[in-house]
Each structure stands twice: as C-alpha cells, then as structure tokens.
Design a protein around this motif. Structure first.
Motif, PDB file in Angstrom:
ATOM      1  N   SER A 130       1.988   7.291  -0.049  1.00  0.00           N
ATOM      2  CA  SER A 130       1.017   6.816   0.935  1.00  0.00           C
ATOM      3  C   SER A 130      -0.092   5.979   0.319  1.00  0.00           C
ATOM      4  CB  SER A 130       0.391   8.021   1.664  1.00  0.00           C
ATOM      5  OG  SER A 130      -0.268   8.880   0.721  1.00  0.00           O
ATOM      6  N   ASP A 131      -0.374   6.172  -0.961  1.00  0.00           N
ATOM      7  CA  ASP A 131      -1.501   5.482  -1.587  1.00  0.00           C
ATOM      8  C   ASP A 131      -1.067   4.896  -2.926  1.00  0.00           C
ATOM      9  OD1 ASP A 131      -3.915   4.535  -2.432  1.00  0.00           O
ATOM     10  OD2 ASP A 131      -4.971   6.450  -2.387  1.00  0.00           O
TER      11      ASP A 131
ATOM     12  N   LYS B  74      -3.028   5.324  -6.413  1.00  0.00           N
ATOM     13  CA  LYS B  74      -2.947   6.526  -7.232  1.00  0.00           C
ATOM     14  C   LYS B  74      -1.682   6.551  -8.098  1.00  0.00           C
ATOM     15  CE  LYS B  74      -5.683   9.330  -4.039  1.00  0.00           C
ATOM     16  NZ  LYS B  74      -5.728  10.538  -3.167  1.00  0.00           N
TER      17      LYS B  74
ATOM     18  N   SER C  21      -0.763  10.876  -5.302  1.00  0.00           N
ATOM     19  CA  SER C  21      -0.457  10.227  -4.027  1.00  0.00           C
ATOM     20  C   SER C  21       0.519  11.081  -3.227  1.00  0.00           C
ATOM     21  CB  SER C  21       0.140   8.840  -4.267  1.00  0.00           C
ATOM     22  OG  SER C  21       0.367   8.179  -3.037  1.00  0.00           O
TER      23      SER C  21
ATOM     24  N   THR D 297       0.807  -1.216   0.000  1.00  0.00           N
ATOM     25  CA  THR D 297       0.000   0.000   0.000  1.00  0.00           C
ATOM     26  C   THR D 297       0.844   1.271   0.000  1.00  0.00           C
ATOM     27  OG1 THR D 297      -0.141  -0.075   2.423  1.00  0.00           O
ATOM     28  CG2 THR D 297      -1.898  -1.150   1.179  1.00  0.00           C
ATOM     29  N   SER D 298       2.096   1.189   0.451  1.00  0.00           N
ATOM     30  CA  SER D 298       2.951   2.373   0.512  1.00  0.00           C
ATOM     31  C   SER D 298       4.348   2.026   0.009  1.00  0.00           C
ATOM     32  CB  SER D 298       3.011   2.917   1.947  1.00  0.00           C
ATOM     33  OG  SER D 298       3.817   4.078   2.015  1.00  0.00           O
TER      34      SER D 298
END
Length: 267
Positions: A189-190, A193, A207, A106-107
């Motif tokens: 972080s995302d 995106k 992101s 996720t990161s």
C-alpha cells in the motif's frame, strides 16, 4: 565568511550524492525491471556554533556564537516504481507483472523471492521482492532467479515436475492441465516504506500488503524505467550547481586569505 565556506562545501557534498544516484541510474538502464532513484533535498537544520576552549569572556561565558544553517542536505533517496516497458522474449521462464495502471507508483506489485539465511541456525528463508521476472530452473527443478534465489509460491519454493509448464494471468502454475502452485505476488500500500536491498531485490520495512490488482504475463520481461535523456539533463544541471558552489567557495577562500594576510598590516 567561515559560515559561507561551510555552506558552499555542504552544497557540493549534497550535489555529489545526487550525481552518484544519477550515475547509478544510467549504469542500470539495461537492467531488467530496475527502478530509478532520485535525490530529494531538504533544508539543513540550524546548528549551534560555539567557541572551543574559549569561555573566559565575562560577557559571553558560554562561548556560544549563534546558529548556523548549512544550506541544503540530502533528505531522502526516493525510488520511482512506475512500470517500465514490457519486452516480449518468448521464453517460458520470463515473467512480467502488468499493473492495472491505477496506482503503479504508490502501490507496486512484486514477485516474492526467498533468500537463504546462511548465518541462521536453521538456514531459514528470508523474503524479499523483485520486479525482475527473468527466472531459470536449477538442478532441483526449482524456479530461481539468475542469482540462484528461490521464487516463492503459495507452497514455498516453486518446484516443477518437468520443464514444461505455463503460468496464467493470475500467477497460477499449470502442468499437464493441473494447477501445481501459484506465484506469490506481493502488492504493498505504501511504496515509500520499501527499500532497495541489492541484486535488484526490494525489502519491505513496514508497508501493509494489499490484494493484487494486476496480472502476470509469461514470455515478457519488464525493462528499466530510466530515461537516459532525462538523466543526462539532470547530470548537467547538478554539475553546473556543483561548479557554482565551487566558485563561491574559492572566492570566499581568497577573501579569507586577504583578510588574514593583509588586514591590519602596518605599512
């Protein structure tokens, strides 16, 4: 019956798209740091159907027939950023980002790459990102990717005074015992995106950048995270689903043919 033809046909198109993604994953199983994709299906929204050029009916002057739902469709192509195995090469020009293991999907973290904007007036550098740390040195003693794109540090494109250098786990580049630059490691972080751009590059759409929590390893490269066995199983499943939709479509087409040619025939 016509709706059934559309539903079966659309399902075949969706499965064809998924088969293309699986094929691309398998083709890149040996590509350094390649990240596998998967297709996410979603319910196709209902669409209004109506008779074309036929609004003369006093009971239904609008020509609307009703709504129709075309089975499922490709919602998105999702990329897994889980870390592949790290392979030792022994080359000082090979690097890998070792994630801390807490949120590697996720990161994710990447090397920052600069690509010259040839169409711009000032030949500006556009930033992209990659997990592929198999670098080389160009004629100007600059650290570049295999495609010739700049590897960016905190001072811009990484430029070395000689071919002798080391990089520590923080990404700091040392020559003659002194820090001459530091690799720009971007962590986001995302992951949802992030978008694949081509040539193993990633583009950030929106992101937010976060602090880098992993480490840089010199003399290693990250392998693809594609599992060939899993991809083969998925391919067989998709092919069977495609064939099932194809048989349903053929059955409906045969029934439609009988309806047109036989129903209402006076014998």
């Amino acid at each position: 019956m016509i709706r059934g033809l559309y539903t079966s046909g659309w399902s075949m198109l969706a499965n064809t798209r998924k088969l293309d993604v699986i094929t691309n994953n398998m083709a890149n199983v040996n590509t350094t740091a390649y990240k596998k994709d998967t297709v996410v299906f979603e319910s196709f929204p209902s669409v209004l159907t109506k008779r074309i050029n036929d609004t003369r009916s006093p009971l239904n002057p609008s020509g609307n027939i009703g709504s129709m739902q075309l089975s499922s469709d490709v919602g998105e192509v999702y990329t897994y950023y889980t870390q592949g195995q790290l392979a030792q090469t022994g080359s000082k020009l090979d690097f890998a980002i070792k994630d801390d293991g807490s949120n590697i999907d996720t990161s994710p973290a990447f090397f920052t790459i600069g690509v010259m904007d040839e169409g711009g007036n000032n030949n500006s550098i556009n930033e992209y990102y990659t997990k592929d740390g198999s670098f080389t040195i160009n004629a100007n003693n600059q650290l570049v990717t295999k495609e010739g794109y700049f590897v960016l540090g905190e001072k811009g494109p990484v430029t070395l005074s000689s071919a002798e250098f080391t990089v520590n786990e923080k990404g700091e580049i040392l020559q003659n015992g002194e820090i001459v630059d530091k690799l720009r490691i971007a962590q986001f972080s995302d992951a949802a995106k992030l978008r694949k751009f081509g040539n193993n590059l990633i583009q950030n759409t929106d992101s937010e950048a976060v602090d880098f929590t992993g480490s840089v390893v010199q003399g290693y490269t990250e392998q693809s995270n594609v599992n060939v066995v899993d991809e083969m199983v998925d391919m067989i499943t998709v092919m069977r689903a495609y064939e099932a939709s194809q048989k349903v479509l053929q059955a409906q087409d045969s029934s439609l043919e009988k309806t047109v040619t036989e129903v209402g025939v006076v014998r």
